[in-house]
Design an enzyme around this catalytic site. Structure first.
Site, PDB file in Angstrom:
ATOM      1  N   GLY A  46       0.828  -1.211   0.000  1.00  0.00           N
ATOM      2  CA  GLY A  46       0.000   0.000   0.000  1.00  0.00           C
ATOM      3  C   GLY A  46       0.849   1.242   0.000  1.00  0.00           C
ATOM      4  O   GLY A  46       2.062   1.168  -0.207  1.00  0.00           O
TER       5      GLY A  46
ATOM      6  N   GLU B 190       3.944  -2.342  -6.276  1.00  0.00           N
ATOM      7  CA  GLU B 190       4.736  -3.127  -5.321  1.00  0.00           C
ATOM      8  C   GLU B 190       4.763  -4.623  -5.621  1.00  0.00           C
ATOM      9  O   GLU B 190       5.647  -5.332  -5.146  1.00  0.00           O
ATOM     10  CB  GLU B 190       4.229  -2.864  -3.891  1.00  0.00           C
ATOM     11  CG  GLU B 190       4.491  -1.427  -3.482  1.00  0.00           C
ATOM     12  CD  GLU B 190       4.062  -1.081  -2.069  1.00  0.00           C
ATOM     13  OE1 GLU B 190       3.603  -1.974  -1.337  1.00  0.00           O
ATOM     14  OE2 GLU B 190       4.193   0.098  -1.706  1.00  0.00           O
TER      15      GLU B 190
ATOM     16  N   GLU C 232      -0.963   1.277  -6.261  1.00  0.00           N
ATOM     17  CA  GLU C 232       0.015   0.856  -5.249  1.00  0.00           C
ATOM     18  C   GLU C 232       0.236  -0.659  -5.291  1.00  0.00           C
ATOM     19  O   GLU C 232       1.366  -1.125  -5.184  1.00  0.00           O
ATOM     20  CB  GLU C 232      -0.437   1.277  -3.848  1.00  0.00           C
ATOM     21  CG  GLU C 232      -0.224   2.763  -3.538  1.00  0.00           C
ATOM     22  CD  GLU C 232       1.249   3.128  -3.374  1.00  0.00           C
ATOM     23  OE1 GLU C 232       2.090   2.232  -3.217  1.00  0.00           O
ATOM     24  OE2 GLU C 232       1.554   4.338  -3.413  1.00  0.00           O
TER      25      GLU C 232
ATOM     26  N   GLU D 229      10.766  -7.497  -0.674  1.00  0.00           N
ATOM     27  CA  GLU D 229      10.426  -8.914  -0.667  1.00  0.00           C
ATOM     28  C   GLU D 229       8.943  -9.046  -0.362  1.00  0.00           C
ATOM     29  O   GLU D 229       8.403  -8.272   0.437  1.00  0.00           O
ATOM     30  CB  GLU D 229      11.251  -9.584   0.457  1.00  0.00           C
ATOM     31  CG  GLU D 229      11.294 -11.079   0.417  1.00  0.00           C
ATOM     32  CD  GLU D 229      12.041 -11.642   1.645  1.00  0.00           C
ATOM     33  OE1 GLU D 229      12.995 -10.983   2.143  1.00  0.00           O
ATOM     34  OE2 GLU D 229      11.650 -12.726   2.094  1.00  0.00           O
TER      35      GLU D 229
END
Ligand SMILES: [Zn+2]
Length: 177
Positions: free
Chosen positions: A74, A94, A90, A141
């Site tokens: 987020g 990511e 977002e 990660e």
């Protein structure tokens, strides 16, 4: 209303005309040019996705604040963007995957970074629609964790509050069955 200590601590002079700012009920005011700096938190979205085993997706932060600690996927809502757009953007930035909103869970206020700027974090459950999860942008990660084996320390207090609530809910659900 609680006045934002972040404003009091960090904003002393008008960024437009350099006059000393005055504290009002809801904002700081420049008595010279009338600029108002409001007492509002920054809006952020926190996204919870589960895999088939009911494990929750978290990302390890690559950048400050708290690099190396775990966080939800987020980030901050951009100016001019809807919350729905921010969620999709977002999540994609990511994880490189696409998601859809399943439900809105609730909001938790917090502070962010060394400056302790105030945030309001909206928690949503999302469903992963397509794409392979590849940690990107400020995620170092990505990993799914069973709810009873979450990392000890989360990057932000609001994430911990939310996950504790989620664990309690799941436990109550299991106790019923
Ligand atoms: Zn001014």
């Amino acid at each position: 209303m609680m006045f934002n200590q972040y404003l009091i601590k960090n904003y002393h002079f008008c960024p437009r005309c350099k006059e000393q700012l005055q504290k009002q009920d809801t904002h700081l005011l420049c008595p010279s040019c009338n600029l108002k700096i409001y007492n509002n938190p920054s809006l952020a979205v926190a996204l919870i996705a589960f895999n088939k085993k009911g494990e929750v997706l978290l990302n390890k932060r690559k950048i400050p604040p708290s690099p190396g600690s775990w966080d939800t996927v987020g980030g901050f809502v951009d100016v001019g963007e809807t919350v729905e757009q921010a969620i999709k953007r977002e999540f994609n930035e990511e994880t490189q995957a696409k998601c859809e909103i399943v439900r809105y869970w609730g909001s938790y206020p917090d502070i962010y970074g060394l400056e302790k700027s105030p945030t309001i974090n909206l928690f949503f459950e999302v469903k992963i629609l397509s794409g392979k999860l590849i940690a990107s942008d400020d995620a170092a990660e990505l990993c799914f964790f069973p709810l009873d084996q979450l990392p000890k320390k989360m990057a932000f207090a609001n994430t911990q509050v939310f996950l504790d609530l989620l664990i309690k809910q799941e436990k109550a659900k299991n106790d019923l069955h």
